[in-house]
Structures are given as structure tokens and as C-alpha cells.
Design a protein around this motif. Structure first.
Motif, mmCIF file in Angstrom:
data_model
loop_
_atom_site.group_PDB
_atom_site.id
_atom_site.type_symbol
_atom_site.label_atom_id
_atom_site.label_comp_id
_atom_site.label_asym_id
_atom_site.label_seq_id
_atom_site.Cartn_x
_atom_site.Cartn_y
_atom_site.Cartn_z
ATOM 1 N N ASP A 80 0.864 -1.058 -0.175
ATOM 2 C CA ASP A 80 -0.069 0.010 0.007
ATOM 3 C C ASP A 80 0.912 1.160 0.001
ATOM 4 O OD1 ASP A 80 -2.483 1.470 0.324
ATOM 5 O OD2 ASP A 80 -2.194 1.623 2.343
ATOM 6 N N LYS A 139 -18.409 -13.293 0.943
ATOM 7 C CA LYS A 139 -17.199 -12.517 0.879
ATOM 8 C C LYS A 139 -15.926 -13.147 0.129
ATOM 9 C CE LYS A 139 -18.792 -9.943 5.037
ATOM 10 N NZ LYS A 139 -18.639 -10.163 6.461
ATOM 11 N N ILE A 144 -5.339 -5.609 -1.219
ATOM 12 C CA ILE A 144 -5.517 -4.333 -2.076
ATOM 13 C C ILE A 144 -4.680 -3.910 -3.039
ATOM 14 C CG2 ILE A 144 -3.935 -3.128 -0.118
ATOM 15 C CD1 ILE A 144 -6.187 -0.830 -0.061
ATOM 16 N N GLY A 145 -5.068 -3.329 -3.890
ATOM 17 C CA GLY A 145 -4.724 -2.872 -5.284
ATOM 18 C C GLY A 145 -3.909 -3.963 -6.090
ATOM 19 N N TYR A 149 -7.641 -8.502 -6.594
ATOM 20 C CA TYR A 149 -8.758 -7.729 -5.944
ATOM 21 C C TYR A 149 -9.844 -6.986 -7.090
ATOM 22 C CZ TYR A 149 -11.255 -4.326 -3.422
ATOM 23 O OH TYR A 149 -12.215 -3.570 -2.928
ATOM 24 N N PHE A 150 -8.960 -6.772 -8.082
ATOM 25 C CA PHE A 150 -9.813 -6.015 -9.273
ATOM 26 C C PHE A 150 -10.670 -7.276 -9.906
ATOM 27 C CE2 PHE A 150 -6.169 -3.165 -9.460
ATOM 28 C CZ PHE A 150 -6.414 -2.262 -8.483
ATOM 29 N N LYS A 153 -13.524 -7.526 -7.583
ATOM 30 C CA LYS A 153 -14.540 -6.590 -7.652
ATOM 31 C C LYS A 153 -15.342 -6.475 -8.937
ATOM 32 C CE LYS A 153 -13.908 -1.981 -7.197
ATOM 33 N NZ LYS A 153 -13.072 -0.696 -7.103
ATOM 34 N N LYS A 161 -13.559 -8.084 -0.400
ATOM 35 C CA LYS A 161 -12.656 -7.581 0.748
ATOM 36 C C LYS A 161 -11.201 -7.368 0.576
ATOM 37 C CE LYS A 161 -14.484 -8.142 4.798
ATOM 38 N NZ LYS A 161 -14.972 -6.988 5.715
ATOM 39 N N SER A 162 -10.811 -6.330 0.950
ATOM 40 C CA SER A 162 -9.512 -5.926 0.409
ATOM 41 C C SER A 162 -8.465 -5.771 1.865
ATOM 42 C CB SER A 162 -9.193 -4.557 -0.099
ATOM 43 O OG SER A 162 -9.381 -3.555 0.719
ATOM 44 N N TYR A 163 -7.588 -6.572 1.737
ATOM 45 C CA TYR A 163 -6.422 -6.636 2.816
ATOM 46 C C TYR A 163 -5.182 -6.041 2.598
ATOM 47 C CZ TYR A 163 -9.672 -10.034 4.928
ATOM 48 O OH TYR A 163 -10.955 -10.674 5.208
ATOM 49 N N ASP A 164 -4.410 -5.985 3.742
ATOM 50 C CA ASP A 164 -3.258 -4.962 3.418
ATOM 51 C C ASP A 164 -2.114 -6.166 2.874
ATOM 52 O OD1 ASP A 164 -4.505 -3.065 4.666
ATOM 53 O OD2 ASP A 164 -3.070 -2.647 6.115
ATOM 54 N N LEU A 168 -3.029 -12.174 5.390
ATOM 55 C CA LEU A 168 -4.057 -11.933 6.336
ATOM 56 C C LEU A 168 -5.493 -12.209 5.599
ATOM 57 C CD1 LEU A 168 -3.033 -8.149 7.487
ATOM 58 C CD2 LEU A 168 -2.752 -10.247 8.676
ATOM 59 N N GLU A 171 -5.547 -16.078 6.082
ATOM 60 C CA GLU A 171 -5.821 -16.379 7.532
ATOM 61 C C GLU A 171 -7.484 -16.238 7.822
ATOM 62 O OE1 GLU A 171 -3.658 -17.404 9.826
ATOM 63 O OE2 GLU A 171 -5.174 -17.324 11.667
ATOM 64 N N ASP A 172 -7.917 -15.201 6.983
ATOM 65 C CA ASP A 172 -9.548 -15.056 7.324
ATOM 66 C C ASP A 172 -10.212 -16.108 6.640
ATOM 67 O OD1 ASP A 172 -9.921 -13.019 9.023
ATOM 68 O OD2 ASP A 172 -10.602 -11.589 7.718
ATOM 69 N N ARG A 177 -13.993 -16.592 7.600
ATOM 70 C CA ARG A 177 -14.853 -15.334 7.610
ATOM 71 C C ARG A 177 -14.825 -14.978 6.092
ATOM 72 N NH1 ARG A 177 -11.157 -13.097 11.727
ATOM 73 N NH2 ARG A 177 -12.184 -12.938 13.549
#
Lengths: 256, 260
Positions: A80, A139, A144-145, A149-150, A153, A161-164, A168, A171-172, A177
């Protein structure tokens, strides 16, 4: 006196400008290229147990530097903001599994492509989903980015859901989740199949179909042809002399 | 007929200027009007990207509000019990409350968020929004506990003695005599915690909760317009906290007014 000051000021400006444009050289006279990399993307680039930056792209950059007659200094930078840092001149290029796409090409230059990649979807073992659209109303996570992710979306009715960090998101998924995580295929393979805990429960279900082939490239600050030429020269050299295949075999088992 | 009642009404009524309200030229008004004008100016003169950013974040603003409001309620409840525990003569209750305060205040909020979300997620599956609220409540509950303790401590012991001698038992004294008075001391610092919590709620964006900051980062990651995005995000947070701080100081003034 006044004239002298003006001349001095102009000279100092010239020095400042040229210092920015030209690369620093090390004691052997080789130019130093500062590389940024988000080292959370195994096996492409990550930090091993000895706290060292390792991975496919790290090896590749070092080999290319050797062949191209320059030196690389790799720095770990969070994804990021990694592009913002490039634009701000904090480093000369990014080798961090950056997929080449048109939108990014507007903001930065790319080296010749060095790795072909597809978007893989990691899910739980009991999932029967065959496409992203099967996750309607559920979900799906990604970093992110990223192109992953695109892709999420773009799919209708799927909650993105975007993650850093991709770890992570994994893990979800493991914690229940998320129903799926989308990321580059080598990374998906590393997380889902190599990590003992995850591999018990997760699998790579399918890859996202795309009309265009996706490649990684080294992202370089727009207009910085000096770095671009050096890196392209290095990459071409390692592909030619077979070092590329050796690195590929080291990280992915069989050479393609 | 005398006009006594009306006179009392007027002097005691609302509408008396608050003492720290310095009219239109105060730091608050400068910041508030400044923030609104800059946002308007940016959106009108450069709709691309500023208007796009503004259109992208509203659901994030809603999420930020949700996290903040539910967390402040949770933190107040935890804080009340912690505060009561800290002044309790019961050694065990006191020890539990004190340990909680020490531990939570010694761990950064970011680490607590990671821990409650990811580490506890292995054992207990809590939805992302709820675990963000729980984590914020647990962290701020410790600070709130200290606010409550200080508020209760500030009530003169004579009040307790008087209530006890009138035949109230311990709990009745606390809930009918001490707490209603302490509330007045507690409310302003609670307001400040409220604002601090709102700002710290930006940390929940690391839990993939789509708050203002997360939405902004998603926009920036796609458009590479980092400077523009974070300018807008900063202005939005500033605007929200300014509005809240006005609300808090209004509450303070009301309380001070009745105190006179």
C-alpha cells in the motif's frame, strides 16, 4: 556580487537536477539501482526465517544485475503506497510481482515481462465453486490494489474484501470469514499447498479466466530510461544464458 | 399579581451564550469553514478525482460511525464496571479491574486489533465488524474505567456519609447519590474519548473493515492518486471530529450552566 549569487544558484540547481537523474555508483564504478519490493508474496519475494529477502524475483534481480553490470539494493516496502514511493523518487524501480496493465502503464514504465501469471482462487476443500460468480452474496478476499482484487470487484454480487497483505486474507479464509481468496497462482500454490496448517483445509479451486495474458514486469518511474535500459539488458542476458531457467527450477521445481 | 415567575424563567432559561463561544472568529469556526470551503473548492474545480473520491467513501463514513458509536457504548459499559471495580473494597474485584487496566493500556491498539481479530479468530469466529467493535471497546474500556474512577472519586465523601446515615445501603448510595453527581464530571472526558475513538477507528481498516480509510486506500490503490485521496480523507476526518467536538463542548456548557 548579485550576479555571482545568481550564477551560483543556477549552478547549484544544475547540480541538484543532474544528481537526481544520474544513478549513484559503488566503489567498483557500477551503478546502484534501488529496488522496492513488498516481501509478503511467497515464493516470489518474501522474508525467510533468517530475516533475509529471498524469492524468485529477488534471485532474478540479482542475477540480472550481475549480467547487466549494475548493482541492486532491495528494500522491503509495504504494498500500500509502494507506487506512491516510486513516483516520489524514494527508489528507482519496483520488483514486487507487479502485473503489467494499461492503467499502471499510464503512471509508470515497465521492463520487458519476466513472468507469466494467472489469478488463482483458493477456497476450502469442500467448496464446489467453478467460477467467481458462484460466490454470489459471499465474501471473497484479496490484497488491496492487486489484479486479484480487481477481478473480485468486477464480479457482480460478490462482496470484495481488501486486505493489506495476502497472508491476512488467507488467515481469514482459514478462520472462516471468507469463502475464497484470489491471488497470483505461484502465491496461491505456496499458501494453499506448502503451509502444513492451511493445506489441510484449503485447495486451489480454479483460475480466473481472462482474455489477456498477465505478466509481471519491473515497474520503473515514468521517463527513467536509464534504469529501464539497464534492467532490460540484465533480464535479456539472464534469459539468454539459461540463468532464468535455473532460478525458475529452483523455486518452482520444473523449468517451464 | 406579581411578575416573579417570569423573571425566574428568563434568568434560568436556555440561550445564555456559553463562556467559551467566541463568536464567528474562533479556531473552531476557522477550521470548520476552512474544511468545508476546501472540500467544496476541490470538488467543484477538480471533479476528477476529488468528486470521485467523495462518491467512493460514503459507505465508509457510515462504517466509521457504526464502529465509533457501538464501541463508545461498549467502552462505557466496560468502563463503568472497571471504574466501580477499581474503587471497590472487594480485593478480588479490585485486582481484576486494575489488572485489566494495566494490561490493556500497555498494549498498542493496533496490536490488540490484530490479536482479537486474527489470533482469537482461530478459536472463536466473530464477524469482522463485531470483532472490530469488541476490540475498540475492550481497549477504550480501560481508559474509560479511569475516567469513571476519577469522576466517582471527585464526589465528596460527605455525600456518601449523608446517604448512608439516611439509611441507603452501599449500592443504593452508589447508584442514586454518587453516580448521578459523578456523571457531570464524567461526561466531558467521555466526550473527548469519543473523539479520540473516532480517530483511532481508522485502525480497524487493517481488519478489512471498509471504513473511511480503507475505502480511500482502495481508491488510491486503483487510481494511484495518493495525494488527492489522502487530502480528501484528512479533510473528512477533520470535518467529522470538528462537528463532534462542537457537540461535546455544547454538552459541557449545558452541564456547567446547570452547575451554577
Amino acid at each position: 556580487m548579485f550576479k555571482k549569487i545568481i550564477v551560483l544558484l543556477m549552478l547549484s540547481m544544475l547540480v541538484a537536477v543532474s544528481a537526481q537523474a544520474e544513478l549513484k555508483v559503488n566503489s567498483e564504478g557500477k551503478p546502484i539501482i534501488k529496488v522496492a519490493s513488498d516481501c509478503t508474496w511467497p515464493p516470489m519475494e518474501f522474508i525467510n526465517k533468517d530475516k533475509q529477502l529471498v524469492g524468485f524475483s529477488v534471485d532474478l534481480m540479482k542475477a540480472a544485475a550481475e549480467a547487466g553490470g549494475y548493482v541492486v539494493e532491495i528494500k522491503n516496502v509495504a504494498w500500500d503506497g509502494i507506487f506512491a514511493g516510486l513516483a516520489a523518487g524514494k527508489y528507482d524501480c519496483i520488483t514486487s510481482s507487479v502485473s503489467i496493465n494499461d492503467k499502471r502503464k499510464k503512471a509508470m514504465d515497465f521492463s520487458s515481462p519476466y513472468f507469466e501469471v494467472t489469478q488463482a482462487v483458493v477456497t476450502n476443500k469442500d467448496s464446489n465453486a467453478k467460477t467467481l460468480a458462484d460466490f454470489k452474496g459471499m465474501k471473497v478476499g484479496a490484497q488491496i490494489g492487486t489484479t486479484g482484487y480487481f477481478a473480485v470487484k468486477k464480479t457482480d454480487d460478490v462482496i470484495a474484501k481488501s486486505y493489506d497483505e495476502v497472508g491476512l486474507a488467507m488467515e481469514d479464509l482459514y478462520n472462516g470469514r471468507l469463502v475464497a481468496v484470489v491471488c497470483d497462482n505461484p502465491v496461491a500454490a505456496d499458501f494453499a499447498l506448502q503451509q502444513a496448517e492451511y493445506s489441510k483445509r484449503m485447495k486451489i479451486a480454479f483460475t480466473v479466466k481472462s482474455d489477456t495474458t498477465e505478466f509481471y514486469g519491473v515497474a520503473i518511474r515514468k521517463g527513467n530510461t536509464e534504469v529501464l535500459e539497464l534492467i532490460n539488458k540484465g533480464l535479456a542476458a539472464v534469459v539468454k544464458d539459461g540463468t532464468y531457467d535455473k532460478i525458475n527450477a529452483k523455486w518452482f521445481g520444473t523449468a517451464k | 399579581m406579581t411578575d416573579k415567575p417570569t423573571k425566574i424563567e428568563i434568568t434560568d432559561g436556555a440561550g445564555i451564550p456559553a463562556k467559551n463561544d467566541a463568536g464567528l472568529i474562533s479556531a473552531w469556526w476557522i477550521s470548520f469553514i476552512g474544511a468545508i470551503s476546501i472540500i467544496t473548492y476541490l470538488v467543484v474545480t477538480k471533479p476528477d478525482p476529488y468528486k470521485d473520491i467523495l462518491m467512493f467513501v460514503p459507505d465508509g463514513i457510515l462504517v466509521t460511525f457504526q464502529v465509533t458509536i457501538f464501541s463508545i457504548i461498549g467502552a462505557s459499559i466496560i468502563g463503568l464496571f472497571t471504574g466501580l471495580g477499581r474503587i471497590s473494597k472487594n480485593k478480588i474485584l479490585n485486582l481484576i479491574a486494575s489488572t485489566y487496566v494495566e494490561v490493556v493500556r500497555g498494549i498498542p491498539l493496533l496490536v490488540q486489533l490484530f490479536y482479537i481479530y486474527y489470533a482469537l479468530g482461530r478459536v472463536l469466529q466473530v464477524p469482522d465488524m463485531l470483532s472490530a467493535i469488541i476490540a475498540m471497546s475492550v481497549c477504550y474500556g480501560a481508559y474509560m474505567g479511569e475516567v469513571f474512577r476519577a469522576g466517582i472519586d471527585s464526589i465528596d465523601s460527605g455525600q456518601t456519609e449523608a446517604a448512608r446515615s439516611l439509611g441507603f445501603d452501599k449500592n443504593q448510595t452508589m447508584f442514586f447519590v454518587v453516580l448521578p453527581q459523578a456523571w457531570r464530571m464524567i461526561l466531558p472526558p467521555v466526550g473527548n474519548e469519543f473523539i479520540a475513538l473516532l480517530k483511532d477507528s481508522s485502525l480497524v481498516s487493517i481488519l478489512a473493515v471498509a471504513d473511511i480509510l480503507r475505502r480511500g486506500r482502495e481508491f488510491a490503490a486503483e487510481s494511484f492518486q495518493y495525494f488527492e485521496t489522502y487530502t480528501m480523507i484528512a479533510l473528512l476526518y477533520l470535518l467529522i471530529t470538528l462537528i463532534l467536538s462542537k457537540g461535546v463542548s455544547y454538552m459541557e456548557d449545558r452541564l456547567n450552566h446547570y452547575d451554577r
